[in-house]
Every structure is written in C-alpha cells, then in structure tokens.
Design an enzyme around this catalytic site. Structure first.
Site, short mmCIF file in Angstrom:
data_model
loop_
_atom_site.label_atom_id
_atom_site.label_comp_id
_atom_site.label_asym_id
_atom_site.label_seq_id
_atom_site.Cartn_x
_atom_site.Cartn_y
_atom_site.Cartn_z
CD GLU A 1 -5.55 -5.12 2.42
OE1 GLU A 1 -4.68 -5.22 1.53
OE2 GLU A 1 -6.00 -4.03 2.82
CG HIS B 1 4.30 0.06 -1.71
ND1 HIS B 1 4.18 1.01 -0.72
CD2 HIS B 1 4.22 -1.14 -1.08
CE1 HIS B 1 4.04 0.40 0.45
NE2 HIS B 1 4.06 -0.90 0.25
CG HIS C 1 -1.04 -2.44 2.60
ND1 HIS C 1 -0.48 -1.19 2.71
CD2 HIS C 1 0.00 -3.30 2.46
CE1 HIS C 1 0.84 -1.29 2.65
NE2 HIS C 1 1.16 -2.55 2.50
CG PHE D 1 8.37 -5.31 4.83
CD1 PHE D 1 7.32 -6.12 4.42
CD2 PHE D 1 9.51 -5.27 4.05
CE1 PHE D 1 7.42 -6.87 3.25
CE2 PHE D 1 9.61 -6.00 2.88
CZ PHE D 1 8.57 -6.81 2.48
CE LYS E 1 0.64 0.29 -1.09
NZ LYS E 1 -0.50 0.27 -0.15
CB CYS F 1 4.10 -0.03 3.79
SG CYS F 1 5.28 -1.30 3.44
#
Lengths: 89, 413
Positions: free
Chosen positions: B314, B340, B303, B400, B335, B161
């Site tokens: 976050e 995403h 994010h 990730f 998002k 990502c």
C-alpha cells in the site's frame, strides 16, 4: 408443560399455553377460532412456532403443507402428526 | 452528473456504537482488541478479536424479530437507524428512487454455523426454520429496505474487505447518474465464529498476541507487525443528491467526489501495487472532473491491515499514485484499534475519514513506535493531529480477490 396432577393437558391446551409464552399473548386471545394474523403472527413467525411445536411434541411437521390460519389449524396438524407417530389403531 | 453528498452516519463497532463515541476512541487510540469472549475461546491458537461488546439485541429488537435477524442484520439495522435519524429524514419524497447498497463478506455466518452445529455436532436432524432467510447475504440489505421503505435498487456486494466501500461507490454512481436520489449505503459483518476464525488462523494472516498488552497487537506499518485482528460491526451512510439534500434543508456532512475500483487480476490474496494504483488514479481522475486536485487531499485512511506484505504494498501504491506529494500526505490505519471489520470495514473507515474532515482532526495510527523502513511515509504515529486546513481525504480498501476500492470525499463550506 408438565401435567399438574398426573393428567396430561389436551393438545389444544398445550398449544395455547405455548402460543401464550412464545408470543406473550393473553390466555383469552388464543381461542381455537382466532386467526393467527389477528394475533400478530405472520407466516414466518408461524413457521418458527411450528419448530417449537415439533420440539415440544417430539413430532415432525415439516413435510406438511397445511394452511396455518387459525389456532385450531395448529392443533390439527399436531394431532395429525401424533396420530401418524402412534401408527394406525 | 449530480453531486452526491452524505447527510447521515451510523456506526456499530468494537470501539463505540455511535459515530461520536467511535471517533472519540479513534482519536484517543483506544483499542477494542482483546482475547475473544466466547465458549470456544480455548480452542483458538490466536484468540484476538475486536468484538462489539455493548450490543444488547433486546434493546433494539422485539423477540419476534430476532429469529429472523442474524447478528450481521442486527448490526445493519442499528447502524442504518442512526444514519437515518442523523439525516433527519421525515418523509421519503419518492420511495422508488431510494435505494439500499450494502456490503458483507460472509453474510449470516453465525446462523449458518449454528445450523451446522445442530446437524453435525449435536446430531439433530433439523435446523432452525428461518435459517435460510437469516443467513442469506442479502438479508441485511433487505431488512434495511423494509424498515425504511426504500423501494428502489437493493443491492448486496461481496468483495471481502472492500464490500462496503464498493456499496458506497455504487450508491454514489447511482445517485450521480440520477437513477436514484437517495440511498442507505454501508456494510456489516458478524463472523466471529469458531469455524471462520479457524479458517483465518490457518491462513496465517492474524496478529500474534502481544503477551503483555494484547490490545496493542495490531500494528499497521510498524516494524514488528504480524497481521490483522478480525472484528465485527457495521457502518451506514445516508447518501443523496446535493439538490435533494438542499431542497429538504439537510445538514451536509461531506461530498463524495471520487470512486475508483479495479482488480489486480493476478492473485487471490497477494496484493499488487499496479492494481491499487489504477483504483487510486481512477478516483483522482473522477475527482478532478469535480474540481478537486490531488494536492488538496490532506488525509488518507489506509487499508493498513498490519500484514507484512499488505502495508508495504500500500505504501508503494500511494507513492506511485501521489509521486512527490506522497511524503506530505498524512496517512493513518485505524484498524489498529477497531480491528478488521471485513465487509463493514470500508464503510466504517470511510465514516472515520468523513469525521476527520468534519472535525479537522486526524486519527492516529496506534501502536506505531518504530515504522518499517519499507513503510516510510507520514503515518500520524501514536498521536492525533489537528489539521485546520483539511478539506479533502481518501479512503482505501484493498481486498482478497484482488479488489481495490478508493473513495474520495471533501468538505462543503
């Protein structure tokens, strides 16, 4: 590419017809001596076209390393593969 | 260190395939999320995706070109063309000093899957001859470099990502150091295939569809959030040194003033506040060197994936890095509407951040009716917000693999 009157078109005629439909080329441009590069067909496009030839003629060309420069070269590899497929006569 | 500015933007997204329509959708909280339209739709338990539905390959490419271009490369080229046109580059001053910095999570995923399907499902004994060059992860970058004649570095980054955020950050560094004077940077992703969606389904991080309003199923920071929705698209930016931009009379959209990147070095998928905070602090420190103080940051594009754990971590990270100031910085997670976009996400969201700066208008966090008590900051819920004094903003990408990437931008008056 079905034969029109029961007679199978020549391999050259079939390759020419496929070239015309695949690349949108005029009939008079795909003469046997015509260079593929002059027809706007680069090396990758030629490889892609070989894939189509394999499907059309039900042959395998992928082990060949022929130098494909002209329309006639394409016809030659097809004829060669068909000859192998039919076995020695 | 050279100053680095953005002079062109390009977007292919589920909510609009040019920067203006993309941003309008963000402001209107118009969702691009819906059950997938695909032949294999009935095989998915969690069928929500954000597809680019208005993309007509034939309009952008010759038939001959298409056999060489996986969908992720097609998206890349179309976004890069928009950015290039927007930057109004007539002629390259020095092609060898122009680079391509691209991000993707999975590269030519569709080409790969078609090849496997031919071999293992259809029982054919051959794959398309251009499969290799279409699916290689660096295909998009290479195609962009070829189209625009960019003869310098051509790098592809794969950090899930965060891929395209890293690509932008690395382009910024290369221009900052003088190694390159202009670049196309961004990322693209087109991974909505059965095999890959099955993988995500199994990982249990996808949003559970809302029965009545599926388009609202991705709910960052919300009490009832259940996960993210995979999407596809591309974001591209033209970056150049400030001097280069001024010399050619370019219209400057914004300046990049900070880039922070770190790895949690702990876990492949569970995010860690300490790692995120390191990336934020690194970006803030760099920005301070360019004269931007933390207090000037007036917007954070989070994010914000809407997973149970991600949004909470976050929030913690922003609090730790911003201290007292955290409660006063508006944050939004876009998002919720564009999904995403994986390898394209960092770039598309940084573009949203730059456009928010340009227009002094913050896109909302859609579908946020009741925030999670553990997510207690200002998330610009539901409605956009006009902020006339906005001059600097931050974009987070936490991936990730434990990759944390933070980009900071400001306006140039």
């Amino acid at each position: 590419m079905a034969p029109i009157s029961g007679e199978t078109p020549s391999i050259l005629a079939q390759v020419q017809a496929l070239l015309q439909s695949h690349f949108g080329l005029a009939a008079e441009s795909v003469q046997p001596g015509a260079a593929l590069a002059d027809l706007g067909i680069d090396s990758l496009s030629a490889i892609e076209f070989v894939f189509e030839l394999e499907g059309h003629f039900n042959i395998s060309l992928s082990d060949g390393r022929a130098d494909l420069t002209t329309v006639a070269d394409l016809v030659a590899v097809v004829e060669h593969a068909l000859g192998e497929a039919n076995g020695p006569t | 260190m050279n100053r680095v500015v953005v002079t062109g933007l390009g977007v292919v997204s589920p909510i609009g395939s040019d920067p203006d329509s993309f941003f309008e959708s963000l402001i209107a909280a118009r969702s691009g999320i819906a059950p997938i339209e695909a032949a294999f739709a009935d095989r998915l338990r969690l069928p929500l995706v954000a597809q680019v539905k208005d993309f007509d390959s034939a309009r952008h490419f010759e038939k001959e070109q298409l056999s060489k271009l996986d969908r992720f490369s097609q998206f890349a080229l179309v976004a890069a063309r928009q950015a290039w046109q927007g930057a109004d580059i007539k002629k390259l001053s020095d092609a060898e000093a122009c680079g391509t910095y691209w991000g993707t999570g999975l590269g030519g995923a569709q080409t790969l899957e078609i090849g496997y399907e031919d071999l293992f499902v259809k029982g054919l004994n051959r794959v398309r001859p251009l499969s290799v060059i279409a699916c290689m992860p660096n295909a998009a970058a290479a195609n962009v470099a070829i189209e625009f004649g960019l003869q310098g570095p051509c790098n592809t980054y794969a950090m899930a990502c965060a891929s395209s955020a890293v690509a932008i950050g690395e382009a910024y560094r290369a221009i900052g150091s003088g190694a390159v004077n202009m670049a196309i940077a961004g990322g693209s992703e087109a991974f909505l295939t059965l095999g890959i969606l099955k993988g995500w389904e199994a990982l249990m991080t996808l949003a559970v569809p809302d029965k009545d309003r599926p388009e609202t199923s991705c709910r960052p920071f919300s009490m009832d959030r259940t996960g993210f929705v995979p999407g596809e698209g591309a974001g591209a930016l033209v970056l150049e040194s400030h001097d280069h931009a001024v010399a050619r009379g370019a219209n400057i959209i914004g300046e990049i003033v900070g880039y922070g990147t770190s790895n949690d070095a702990l876990h492949l998928s569970r995010p860690d506040p300490a790692g995120q905070v390191r990336a934020i602090r690194m970006a803030l420190k760099e920005a301070a060197g360019r004269g931007l103080e933390m207090e000037q940051i007036g917007y954070i594009n989070a994010h914000g994936t809407a997973t149970r754990i991600g949004d909470k971590i976050e929030t913690e990270s922003i609090k730790a890095a911003f201290g007292e100031r955290a409660a006063h910085v508006p944050i939004s997670a876009t998002k919720a509407v564009h999904g995403h976009l994986m390898g394209a996400g960092g770039a598309v969201e940084f573009i949203a951040t730059l456009m928010a700066l340009q227009r002094k208008m913050l896109p909302p966090t859609a579908h946020l009716k009741e925030a999670d008590p553990e997510c207690d900051l200002d998330y610009v819920a539901l409605m956009p917000r006009r902020v006339p004094a906005l001059s600097a903003a931050m974009s987070n990408s936490f991936a990730f693999g434990g990759n944390n990437v933070v980009l900071l931008a400001r306006t140039i008056e």
